[in-house]
Design an enzyme around this catalytic site. Structure first.
Site, PDB file in Angstrom:
ATOM      1  CE1 TYR A  67      -3.762   2.559   0.444  1.00 62.46           C
ATOM      2  CE2 TYR A  67      -2.959   3.251   2.725  1.00 62.46           C
ATOM      3  CZ  TYR A  67      -3.743   3.387   1.756  1.00 62.46           C
ATOM      4  OH  TYR A  67      -4.574   4.400   1.401  1.00 62.46           O
ATOM      5  CE  LYS A  89       1.169   4.190   8.134  1.00 61.27           C
ATOM      6  NZ  LYS A  89       0.226   4.391   8.632  1.00 61.27           N
ATOM      7  CG  ASP A 140       5.912   4.324   0.709  1.00 61.83           C
ATOM      8  OD1 ASP A 140       6.473   4.686   2.085  1.00 61.83           O
ATOM      9  OD2 ASP A 140       4.783   3.391   1.180  1.00 61.83           O
TER      10      ASP A 140
HETATM   11  C1  PLP Z   1       3.226   2.528   3.308  1.00 60.90           C
HETATM   12  C2  PLP Z   1       2.409   3.170   3.212  1.00 60.90           C
HETATM   13  N1  PLP Z   1       2.892   4.123   2.229  1.00 60.90           N
HETATM   14  C3  PLP Z   1       2.088   5.128   2.537  1.00 60.90           C
HETATM   15  C4  PLP Z   1       0.902   5.370   2.927  1.00 60.90           C
HETATM   16  C5  PLP Z   1       0.280   6.562   2.598  1.00 60.90           C
HETATM   17  O1  PLP Z   1      -0.106   7.633   3.754  1.00 60.90           O
HETATM   18  P1  PLP Z   1      -1.213   8.049   4.509  1.00 60.90           P
HETATM   19  O2  PLP Z   1      -1.930   7.239   5.180  1.00 60.90           O
HETATM   20  O3  PLP Z   1      -0.348   9.048   5.796  1.00 60.90           O
HETATM   21  O4  PLP Z   1      -1.562   8.736   3.027  1.00 60.90           O
HETATM   22  C6  PLP Z   1       0.365   4.106   4.072  1.00 60.90           C
HETATM   23  C7  PLP Z   1      -0.722   4.162   4.908  1.00 60.90           C
HETATM   24  O5  PLP Z   1      -0.940   3.018   5.380  1.00 60.90           O
HETATM   25  C8  PLP Z   1       2.057   3.668   4.562  1.00 60.90           C
HETATM   26  O6  PLP Z   1       1.474   2.202   5.332  1.00 60.90           O
END
Ligand code: PLP
Length: 436
Positions: free
Chosen positions: A142, A269, A237
């Protein structure tokens, strides 16, 4: 007193599903979502006054526990100086410096407000840098909810049982190729057939949105090798893993200064300490392709917001070796207790880890090992709702989806861990009954 059921009914009249983000709706575990009133240390407190030991930690940000006094003080002090300026601040410079100090391959940082924006911008930057269109992502990873990255996107969509999302154009979807995770041969094949079109490979540094599925040794290095060979970029990511699994995120755990380096990395986060702040980062050459220096446009009214940067600075300053050692140890203690309780109740399961992140997969198939999204989806999904609710009834808030990691913090002390451990046997028995 307003009850949970009343407020949920009102919420559903005013807000789709009663929630501002789908997994909060308890869709896959059933029951009424718990509306929270406050949080402190390892605990969250609901609107009816019940206190739970929290294993969600705001889905990752609360590395130091909730409402850490020094982080709150920093935010309150910043609020007193003004909520938002839409102008550059020294706090952004300080936070960028802290990030660069921790993650040695980074030269420049751009702040945004959400992880979604960070990955979306990283992909745009990769396309701008390479002049190519195709993005490779891995099933079960994700990266937020931008169109290009929603295909086979793990937890949220898996929890809702959706294959992807309505509203994503065929054109957007066709520029995204989805490959199985941990499969070097599939990646080699994609580069052999479409190499000249591939702008980037984006990967969770260590996936935790299909449950925790760590990269097999050499998988991230293989992404690095194949992207470099074809002139594509590697985007790692670390929105979830960054500054959580260690001072330099998963890159520090797996590789550090000696191994693979991504071209671009995304954070979110923990870097915002619980406030809306995220970032993308990389070499100066690449990052300077962003506006105003370069031609790749990106902007944000609230980007680098002073309250968010204050929380991020305070959090990173406090997140020292002792914090990571504590979270690692708490995670190991809890993993052992969960395994013990489930084994005693004869519930087939597997606990998978990536640094201090872990999650529990249920069923005999999963017990043999989960290395990709197909394996994760093939687990027995029946026990988790019963396990989840048995824990909740005993005052422990787990993530309301079997596809999520369990999050700990440095505020999870012996008392909090003890409450979780005491709740496990009854939850394991409930899981056993639910698996039939
Ligand atoms: C690995 C990863 N990338 C991107 C995101 C997206 O972040 P946001 O919820 O702050 O848009 C998340 C959210 O859980 C994530 O776990």
């Amino acid at each position: 007193m307003t009850t949970m059921d009343e407020v949920y009914r009102q919420a559903c009249e005013l807000i789709p599903g009663g929630v501002s983000s789908p997994v909060r709706a308890f869709g896959s575990v059933g029951g009424t979502p718990v509306f929270l009133a406050s949080a402190q240390g390892p605990h969250v407190i609901d609107i009816e006054g019940r206190r739970y030991v929290d294993l969600v930690c705001s889905w990752g940000p609360a590395l130091l526990g909730h409402a850490h006094p020094e982080v709150v003080d920093a935010v309150v002090a910043a609020a007193g100086r003004g909520l938002s300026f839409g102008a550059p601040t020294t706090a952004e410079v300080e936070l960028a410096g802290l990030i660069r100090h921790r993650v040695g391959h980074i030269e420049k940082v751009r702040f945004v407000s959400t992880g979604t924006e960070a990955t979306m911008t990283a992909v745009r930057l990769a396309r701008g840098a390479t002049g190519r269109d195709v993005v490779i992502k891995f099933a079960g990873c994700y990266h937020g909810h931008s169109d290009a990255l929603l295909a086979a996107a793990g937890s949220g969509v898996a929890t809702a049982g959706l294959p992807g999302s309505a509203g994503v154009t065929v054109a957007a979807a066709s520029d995204t190729a989805v490959l199985p995770y941990n499969d070097v041969a599939a990646l080699e094949e994609a580069f052999a057939t479409r190499g000249a079109e591939i702008a980037c490979v984006i990967t969770e540094a260590a996936p935790a949105n299909m449950g925790v599925v760590a990269p097999e040794p050499g998988f991230n290095a293989a992404i690095r090798r194949l992207t470099s060979a074809s002139g594509a970029l590697m985007i790692s990511d670390e929105v979830l893993t960054g500054f959580r699994v260690g001072p330099a995120g998963w890159w520090g755990v797996e590789s550090g200064a000696g191994g693979w380096r991504p071209d671009l990395v995304t954070f979110g986060k923990v870097v915002g300490g619980g406030m809306p702040l995220a970032a993308l980062a990389g070499s100066a050459d690449l990052m300077d392709l962003l506006a105003p220096v370069g031609p790749v446009y990106q902007a944000g009214t609230l980007s680098g917001n002073p309250l968010a940067t204050a929380a991020g600075i305070a959090t990173l300053r406090l997140a020292d070796a002792g914090v990571y050692a504590h979270v690692d140890a708490a995670s190991a203690t809890l993993q052992a207790a969960v395994a013990d309780a489930l084994t005693r109740a004869s519930v087939p399961h597997r606990i998978q880890t990536a640094g201090n992140l872990f999650s529990v997969f249920f069923g005999s198939d999963a017990a043999a090992g989960v290395r990709n999204y197909e394996d994760a989806k093939a687990q027995d999904q029946r026990p988790y709702p019963a396990f989840f609710h048995a824990m909740l009834d005993q005052g422990v808030a787990l993530p309301p989806s079997v596809f999520e990691a369990w999050f700990l913090s440095s505020a999870h002390d012996d008392e909090a861990l003890g409450r979780i451990i005491d709740a496990l046997p009854a939850a394991a028995r409930a899981a056993s009954e639910a698996s039939g």
